[in-house]
Enzyme design. Sequence first.
Site, short mmCIF file in Angstrom:
data_model
loop_
_atom_site.label_atom_id
_atom_site.label_comp_id
_atom_site.label_asym_id
_atom_site.label_seq_id
_atom_site.Cartn_x
_atom_site.Cartn_y
_atom_site.Cartn_z
N ALA A 161 0.73 -4.15 -8.97
CA ALA A 161 0.13 -5.22 -8.16
C ALA A 161 0.28 -5.00 -6.66
CB ALA A 161 0.75 -6.57 -8.53
N ASP A 162 1.23 -4.16 -6.26
CA ASP A 162 1.48 -3.96 -4.83
C ASP A 162 1.89 -2.51 -4.57
OD1 ASP A 162 1.75 -4.50 -2.15
OD2 ASP A 162 3.72 -5.43 -2.33
N LEU A 163 0.98 -1.59 -4.85
CA LEU A 163 1.29 -0.17 -4.67
C LEU A 163 1.18 0.17 -3.19
CD1 LEU A 163 2.01 2.49 -5.97
CD2 LEU A 163 -0.42 2.95 -6.31
N ASN A 164 2.33 0.18 -2.53
CA ASN A 164 2.35 0.50 -1.11
C ASN A 164 3.46 1.52 -0.83
OD1 ASN A 164 4.91 -0.87 -0.36
ND2 ASN A 164 3.77 -2.74 -0.87
N ASN A 167 7.13 0.98 -1.94
CA ASN A 167 7.47 0.92 -3.37
C ASN A 167 7.46 2.28 -4.05
OD1 ASN A 167 7.96 -1.84 -3.44
ND2 ASN A 167 5.79 -2.33 -3.73
#
Length: 233
Positions: A161-164, A167
């Site tokens: 949901a938050d591939l940045n 992470n």
Amino acid sequence: MNIGITSLTGGALIYDASRWSADQAEQAFDTSHAHATELRGRGQVRYLCLTFAEAVLRQYQRGGLVARVSRDWYLWWGTEATRPFREFRLTAALHAQGLPVPCPLAARYLRSGLGYRASLITERIHNADTLADRLLAGRPIDWAAVGRLIARFHHQRLWHADLNAHNVLIDADDRLWLIDFDRGRLRPPAESWMRGNLDRLKRSLVKLGALALVESFSTRAWPQLLEAYDRAS
């Protein structure tokens, strides 16, 4: 992993019963046990020295406009729908498949009115920097390895949901790890969400200054990542 669930006063706990007891897991959420605190993402993480491992304690917190109303309170829809229970189970499933994720140790929620507050404890990845840290420090990055990492997870149908850049972790042996599976889920394979994950990572890197910090980022580094991803998919 032997997953245990126990009721708490006003909440519940899910934990790895093969590593510790419910009482030990519950006591670990007392933040006085933390030996260090670090700002990461939307909030703080606390590092714990457990009898069997070092661990990371993260409290669930919101970002964006919703945080102005309530930063750490979530509407109640049932135990298995809570964010900590869903993330614990998803991370445990990925870990069981041999994917490079931190081992989940415990998660709990405590009811508050019509909602709840929650925390998660995972095993700490030692001597690891985030991809963002390496970028900002000007250290070498194996872009092809990042592409292969993402392909491994997509092959197992994981939508992050938050591939940045915060992470993705890189340890002292240059092994890559993926963290933070809050709101993530397993989905049927589809080009749209897979490329959406990659686009999100690229936006994160560009926001951090990749265009200025990495020589030929758009013409060499990012294409290397995409080529390795496509070959591994």
